[in-house]
Scaffold this motif. Sequence first.
Motif, short mmCIF file in Angstrom:
data_model
loop_
_atom_site.label_atom_id
_atom_site.label_comp_id
_atom_site.label_asym_id
_atom_site.label_seq_id
_atom_site.Cartn_x
_atom_site.Cartn_y
_atom_site.Cartn_z
N ASP A 161 0.81 -1.22 0.00
CA ASP A 161 0.00 0.00 0.00
C ASP A 161 0.85 1.27 0.00
O ASP A 161 0.31 2.37 0.15
CB ASP A 161 -0.95 0.01 1.20
CG ASP A 161 -0.21 0.00 2.53
OD1 ASP A 161 0.97 -0.37 2.55
OD2 ASP A 161 -0.84 0.37 3.55
N LYS A 162 2.16 1.15 -0.19
CA LYS A 162 3.05 2.30 -0.23
C LYS A 162 3.48 2.59 -1.67
O LYS A 162 3.70 1.67 -2.46
CB LYS A 162 4.29 2.07 0.64
CG LYS A 162 3.99 1.76 2.09
CD LYS A 162 3.23 2.89 2.79
CE LYS A 162 3.00 2.57 4.26
NZ LYS A 162 2.18 3.60 4.93
N TYR A 163 3.57 3.87 -1.99
CA TYR A 163 3.83 4.28 -3.37
C TYR A 163 5.33 4.37 -3.71
O TYR A 163 6.15 4.70 -2.85
CB TYR A 163 3.24 5.67 -3.63
CG TYR A 163 1.75 5.66 -3.90
CD1 TYR A 163 1.26 5.55 -5.21
CD2 TYR A 163 0.83 5.77 -2.86
CE1 TYR A 163 -0.09 5.54 -5.47
CE2 TYR A 163 -0.53 5.77 -3.11
CZ TYR A 163 -0.99 5.65 -4.42
OH TYR A 163 -2.34 5.64 -4.66
N ILE A 164 5.63 4.08 -4.98
CA ILE A 164 6.91 4.44 -5.55
C ILE A 164 6.64 5.54 -6.57
O ILE A 164 5.70 5.46 -7.36
CB ILE A 164 7.64 3.24 -6.20
CG1 ILE A 164 9.01 3.68 -6.73
CG2 ILE A 164 6.80 2.57 -7.28
CD1 ILE A 164 9.92 2.54 -7.13
N LEU A 165 7.43 6.61 -6.50
CA LEU A 165 7.29 7.75 -7.41
C LEU A 165 8.31 7.58 -8.53
O LEU A 165 9.51 7.49 -8.28
CB LEU A 165 7.54 9.05 -6.64
CG LEU A 165 7.32 10.37 -7.37
CD1 LEU A 165 5.87 10.49 -7.84
CD2 LEU A 165 7.68 11.54 -6.46
N MET A 177 6.52 -0.52 -12.59
CA MET A 177 5.12 -0.14 -12.59
C MET A 177 4.16 -1.24 -12.17
O MET A 177 2.95 -1.01 -12.11
CB MET A 177 4.72 0.41 -13.96
CG MET A 177 5.29 1.79 -14.22
SD MET A 177 4.73 2.51 -15.79
CE MET A 177 5.41 4.18 -15.65
N ASN A 178 4.69 -2.43 -11.86
CA ASN A 178 3.80 -3.47 -11.32
C ASN A 178 3.48 -3.20 -9.86
O ASN A 178 2.62 -3.85 -9.27
CB ASN A 178 4.43 -4.85 -11.47
CG ASN A 178 5.75 -4.98 -10.73
OD1 ASN A 178 6.49 -4.01 -10.63
ND2 ASN A 178 6.05 -6.16 -10.23
N HIS A 179 4.16 -2.21 -9.27
CA HIS A 179 3.88 -1.79 -7.90
C HIS A 179 3.00 -0.54 -7.93
O HIS A 179 2.94 0.16 -8.94
CB HIS A 179 5.20 -1.50 -7.17
CG HIS A 179 5.04 -1.35 -5.68
ND1 HIS A 179 5.11 -2.42 -4.82
CD2 HIS A 179 4.79 -0.26 -4.91
CE1 HIS A 179 4.93 -2.00 -3.59
NE2 HIS A 179 4.72 -0.69 -3.61
N LEU A 180 2.33 -0.26 -6.83
CA LEU A 180 1.54 0.96 -6.68
C LEU A 180 2.45 2.16 -6.94
O LEU A 180 3.50 2.29 -6.31
CB LEU A 180 0.98 1.02 -5.26
CG LEU A 180 -0.10 2.06 -4.97
CD1 LEU A 180 -1.37 1.79 -5.78
CD2 LEU A 180 -0.43 2.05 -3.47
#
Length: 199
Positions: A161-165, A177-180
């Motif tokens: 549930d944590k973002y990568i910018l 981009m397979n992660h949030l």
Amino acid sequence: HLSKLAGKQGVTLAGLIALKLDRNILSKLSKQVRKKIIMVCGTNGKTTSAYLTYQMLLKLGKKASYLGTIGYFTKDKEITLNNTTPDIITLYKLLLDAINDNIEYFVMEVSSHSISLKRIEGLKFEVCAFTNLTQDHLDFYKTIDNYLKAKLKILDYLDDDKYILLNSDDENSKYFMNHLCKTYGINGDYKIINYISHP
């Protein structure tokens, strides 16, 4: 013996010692330091991005610290470091010091070497920013594919549930981009639309 083993496995001695510690100890330490850790990774731009983030947090009245290539900074102290991301023992010490100083946000640069050499073992990040990936450190990784794989391991330190910018102007961002995620850049979710120049 530990030193020889560390050399064979490509892991720093401090990292190996930490991994040999009782897992419960490492787990307890990581829970203590699980504050709002903001991580910046990428070949170029880590220092500028992380340091500006740290300065912006200070301007917003937040208690923040910065760790990276130019050292460890809080509003009241400056410490010189030998590496962009220090060994795991030094890193945890600085994180615990930050807690004692009531730091709310810990902004840090994370190098690919620190991922490969287990210097950030046990940590979880609040958010991660990826700047870019260019041909560098091939003396260590041998191929650009190996280098990219090392960078991709950073996702293991982000909860679902944590973002990568991500920098949408760098073609390698697609592999994360397979992660949030959110993006920044010319065609990103976030972009600079205006600015004011100050003397």
